[in-house]
Design an enzyme around this catalytic site. Structure first.
Site, PDB file in Angstrom:
ATOM      1  N   HIS A 112       0.818  -1.211   0.000  1.00 14.54           N
ATOM      2  CA  HIS A 112       0.000   0.000   0.000  1.00 14.54           C
ATOM      3  C   HIS A 112       0.859   1.271   0.000  1.00 14.54           C
ATOM      4  O   HIS A 112       0.370   2.354  -0.303  1.00 14.54           O
ATOM      5  CB  HIS A 112      -1.021  -0.003   1.149  1.00 14.54           C
ATOM      6  CG  HIS A 112      -0.471   0.344   2.487  1.00 14.54           C
ATOM      7  ND1 HIS A 112      -0.057  -0.576   3.411  1.00 14.54           N
ATOM      8  CD2 HIS A 112      -0.285   1.556   3.077  1.00 14.54           C
ATOM      9  CE1 HIS A 112       0.364   0.035   4.504  1.00 14.54           C
ATOM     10  NE2 HIS A 112       0.233   1.334   4.329  1.00 14.54           N
ATOM     11  N   ASP A 162       0.184  -7.598   1.746  1.00 17.36           N
ATOM     12  CA  ASP A 162       0.637  -6.205   1.682  1.00 17.36           C
ATOM     13  C   ASP A 162       2.166  -6.159   1.669  1.00 17.36           C
ATOM     14  O   ASP A 162       2.813  -5.848   2.665  1.00 17.36           O
ATOM     15  CB  ASP A 162       0.068  -5.462   2.904  1.00 17.36           C
ATOM     16  CG  ASP A 162       0.224  -3.960   2.805  1.00 17.36           C
ATOM     17  OD1 ASP A 162       0.622  -3.472   1.735  1.00 17.36           O
ATOM     18  OD2 ASP A 162      -0.054  -3.290   3.818  1.00 17.36           O
ATOM     19  N   SER A 255       4.307   2.611   8.096  1.00 18.81           N
ATOM     20  CA  SER A 255       3.969   1.478   7.251  1.00 18.81           C
ATOM     21  C   SER A 255       5.169   1.135   6.385  1.00 18.81           C
ATOM     22  O   SER A 255       5.924   2.013   5.973  1.00 18.81           O
ATOM     23  CB  SER A 255       2.828   1.849   6.314  1.00 18.81           C
ATOM     24  OG  SER A 255       1.635   1.891   7.021  1.00 18.81           O
TER      25      SER A 255
END
Ligand SMILES: *[C@@H]1O[C@H](CO)[C@@H](O)[C@H](O)[C@H]1NC(C)=O
Ligand SMILES: *[C@@H]1O[C@H](CO)[C@@H](O)[C@H](O)[C@H]1NC(C)=O
Ligand SMILES: *[C@@H]1O[C@H](CO)[C@@H](O)[C@H](O)[C@H]1NC(C)=O
Length: 311
Positions: A112, A162, A255
């Site tokens: 992402h 992810d 992230s």
């Protein structure tokens, strides 16, 4: 005459084939990887293992930080974690995700983080500590992104799978202070529950709480997926890994950044997770991370020109 030579050639080829097969099976019969030998695993991990013994190294940690305690985490030492990198939006110079060096042209991050972005707009900053300047250590270096590969089964709605591989346009210069992490090739069956992992990040985005100029770390516990699914009503897949440390205050992370497991047998750090979603170390809610051992085959088969150090 011609057919005789042809037969001879076939016999020779068969013989050669036999010798090669024998040589290969001999290699494979000694196949157990000796302890204390540094190995590169190159090529295709899922197919015939093409491991060649070379000197290689990964996953070390430089001088540890002292006592610069911040909310729920600590400032790392400068270049303490040589594999840590920041993903940079080139147009603004701003950091938007973390990434981890796995080979001299490759890093891992969350899918992402790069999804819907052009590779040419991205850079990776390595060897840095205080990201306000981008040049604050002797080892700070910005590399441009040539391409990235998002896992084909990445889901933008569930965040499953992810994970993405970033390829830099040029080889990164490795040193004591900029170096690859170890991938957990020999620990692919471990679930790491009950183990502590270190998460790293500058905390500039996506998480609440104070942001930081300098790299921060926090130690978190890995919980079983069973327990995590009890906490999160069965939304966690086997290719995810949850961290949860009750009583820890909110702390920064980004992230795409790493969950590092330290192997007490050799003191090396292995990339076992990638910060995906959920909050890295929030009160009363587990963080959900991509489980790297579920993707080792994909990583190795996608980066066919890379060499990995298997320790
Ligand atoms: C890796 O090996 C597997 C099994 O032999 C094969 O199916 C796959 O195509 C290979 N991938 C690459 C990139 O060579
Ligand atoms: C980071 O660098 C900036 C610019 O040099 C400086 O103002 C700031 O105090 C530094 N931050 C830390 C935490 O050292
Ligand atoms: C993606 O999912 C499909 C269906 O489950 C599976 O067959 C395939 O191997 C997966 N791709 C990778 C790269 O894991």
């Amino acid at each position: 005459m011609g057919s005789n030579y042809g037969s001879l050639l076939i016999v020779l080829l068969l013989l050669l084939g036999y010798v090669l097969v024998q040589a290969q099976s001999t290699d494979e019969s000694t196949g157990k990887i000796p302890d204390n030998v540094n190995m590169f695993v190159s090529g295709n991990f899922s197919g015939t293992r093409q491991a060649t013994v070379r000197s290689c190294d990964c996953g070390w940690r430089n001088t540890e930080s002292t006592d610069l305690k911040i909310v729920g985490g600590y400032e790392t030492g400068v270049n303490e974690f040589p594999a840590m990198a920041a993903l940079i939006q080139l147009s603004t110079g701003s950091l938007f995700c973390g990434a981890t060096i796995i080979a001299d042209r490759y890093l891992l991050t969350a899918a992402h983080c790069v999804y819907n972005r052009y590779a040419s707009t991205l850079g990776v900053l390595v060897g840095d500590h205080n990201i306000t300047s981008g040049t604050d250590t002797a080892y700070s270096a910005l590399y441009y992104v040539n391409a990235y590969a998002i896992h084909p089964n990445y889901s933008t709605s569930t965040y499953n799978n992810d994970i993405a591989i970033i390829q830099t346009t040029s080889q990164m210069t490795f040193s004591t202070y900029v170096a690859p992490i170890c991938l957990p090739f020999y620990y692919s069956t471990y679930d790491f529950s009950g183990q502590q992992v270190i998460i790293l990040g500058w905390g500039q985005l996506e998480f609440s709480g104070p942001t930081s100029d300098t790299l921060q770390m926090a130690a978190l516990d890995v919980i079983t997926n069973t327990y995590c699914n009890q906490l999160l009503s069965n939304t966690v897949t086997t290719s995810e890994m949850c961290t949860y440390t009750s009583g820890k205050d909110s702390c920064q992370s980004d992230s795409g950044g790493p969950l590092l497991w330290t192997n007490s047998l050799n003191s090396r750090m292995y990339l076992v997770g990638i910060i995906s979603h959920g909050i890295g170390c929030a009160l009363d809610s587990p963080g959900i991370n991509t489980r790297v051992t579920s993707f080792l085959n994909w990583i190795v088969s996608t980066t066919t020109d890379a060499s990995y150090c298997a320790l």
